[in-house]
Motif scaffolding. Structure first.
Motif: not given
Length: 488
Positions: A316-319, A244-248, A253-254, A273-275
């Protein structure tokens, strides 16, 4: 489920003739299939306008025209070029036709007529002349019904592309096996209802002539799907990890995780991610959570050998983080989607190097834009169609490539190609690709081989959309997946 390219169909015709089958007899049966379709579909038609081309497709038209005349139908015949120049079976068909024809340039569509398009069929690979494009435009504007022989003239049987212009047929009559162009866009939209007639070429010859093209369906993958037994338990049903990506950015992913669970994976864990942990925890129940902040944590998690497949990319985010995670996962069954693909846009060879040297176990799921970023030279080649593009990409990446779209194509490095055609138009909605990635991941987790998992995933995705109905959202899809036990 076998599809034959125009070249393969020509090979089948030659093999049939070499085996002793009367090729003119095959043409007669093809022409009679066309005339029978006309009589069945349009019993009240005032006239049949038959447009015959300069090859064997035209021969089918001459046979159909004579059969309709014998059935009492008024027939007007038009020919492209001088029919005296016809060769072989097409010439015999012309000579057996008792109807005087006129040049096709003289044709004008008339109300009440049904047009039989026997100009070119599936083998056309060059643009039509301006005069034929104008004629086709006039027929399409008149909106009189068209029965296409083999394939609407102007459509490539190999790629589905329009060669300048193409008839918009109400019905298409083809023989022995459908062609890729019947299901690839935009060709599919020009075919109307498709009927495939058996004119007498044995299956063994079709298989000898045919290659790797198939219409996607249960025949391709049902035997590879997981089956529950009395001894099944959750760990035997596989453990899918979804990143999953971050909180927003956890929604995609869900969706994947839910789809993987619905497809039958025994356990699904969202690696977050933990946050993002508390945000995701409030949204899931049966899906488990695991905080995986970095590659070190991922390596530690991967020591659990019960983890059997992964999905990386949705939201997830690119990078660099995505590239590092893919590097750690590259030897495991993996669905690489969305951001996971785009993270390698500037260095696709780095991804291909990670996937090289092993049996294909990764499924790449690019849409048009993602495909162009990962395979720019292949995407830019206008001389090949979508199946060949997907096949070349699969060979280069040593992965299964699921080239998404309304005419999704799945290709393997060994040359197998499946064209998926069961997806309704309302499947084009935000998040549906995330669900598809999860379905494939769920199948991989249960041990389904990568090509079969991709084919099954695309087909199940389409079936779920049909069951959910128009107006669906991506959240609806997992709840409408058909049970694997009923797929056959």
């Amino acid at each position: 489920m076998l599809l034959l390219t125009p070249e393969e169909m020509g090979r089948a015709d030659r093999l049939a003739a070499e085996s002793g089958i009367d090729s003119y007899g095959l043409m007669i049966r093809a022409g009679h299939a066309v005339s029978a379709a006309f009589l069945r579909l349009y019993p009240a038609a005032l006239r049949a306008d038959v447009l015959c081309g300069p090859g064997n497709n035209g021969g089918d038209g001459y046979i159909a025209a004579e059969a309709l005349k014998q059935a009492g139908v008024e027939v007007a015949l038009f020919h492209l070029g001088d029919p005296e120049n016809l060769k072989g079976d097409a010439r015999r068909a012309f000579q057996a036709c008792s109807i005087d024809g006129k040049p096709v340039e003289d044709y004008r569509p008339a109300a009440g007529a049904v047009i039989i398009d026997a100009l070119f069929g599936a083998g056309l690979q060059r643009p039509l002349s301006d005069a034929l494009c104008m004629l086709i435009s006039q027929v399409n504007e008149a909106a009189e019904p068209v029965i296409a022989v083999d394939l609407p003239s102007g459509i490539s049987g190999l790629t589905g592309k329009v060669q300048g212009a193409a008839f918009s047929a109400a019905h298409t009559v083809t023989f022995m096996r459908a062609k890729p162009g019947h299901f690839l866009l935009p060709g599919r939209e020009h075919c109307g209802r498709l009927d495939v007639f058996d004119i007498g070429i044995p299956q063994r010859i079709l298989e000898e002539a045919g290659g790797g093209h198939h219409l996607n369906g249960p025949d391709l993958f049902a035997s590879a799907l997981p089956a529950l037994t009395a001894s099944s338990h959750k760990f035997r049903r596989g453990h899918l990890g979804v990143f999953s990506g971050g909180p927003s950015a956890s929604g995609a992913a869900r969706l994947s995780a839910t789809a993987g669970l619905r497809t039958g994976a025994g356990l699904v864990t969202l690696a977050v991610p933990p946050n993002a942990a508390m945000v995701v925890a409030n949204q899931v129940t049966a899906v488990m959570l695991k905080a995986v902040p970095d590659v070190a944590a991922l390596d530690e998690w991967l020591e659990d050998k019960r983890l059997s497949a992964f999905v990386l990319g949705p939201g997830f985010g690119v990078g660099e983080k995505a590239r590092a995670f893919v590097s750690a996962l590259a030897s495991r069954p993996l669905v690489l989607d969305a951001d996971g693909i785009s993270s390698f846009a500037d260095e696709p060879d780095a991804l291909f190097a990670l996937l090289s040297g092993a049996d294909p176990h990764c499924v790449l799921t690019p849409h048009e834009g993602e495909f162009a970023r990962l395979f720019p030279d292949i995407a830019a080649d206008d001389n090949i169609g979508k199946p060949e593009k997907a096949r070349r990409a699969a060979e280069r990446a040593n992965a299964i490539v699921l080239y998404k779209g309304a005419d999704t194509v799945i290709a393997a490095p060994d040359g197998r190609i499946a064209i998926n055609a069961n997806a309704p138009p309302w499947l084009a909605t935000a998040g549906s690709g995330d669900v598809l990635a999860g379905i494939i991941g769920g199948l991989l987790a249960q041990g389904t081989p990568a090509f079969e998992a991709a084919c099954a995933g695309a087909w199940l995705h389409g079936q779920a959309a049909k069951r959910a109905g128009e107006g669906l959202t991506a959240e609806d899809l997992p709840n409408h997946l058909p049970p694997l036990s009923g797929v056959s």
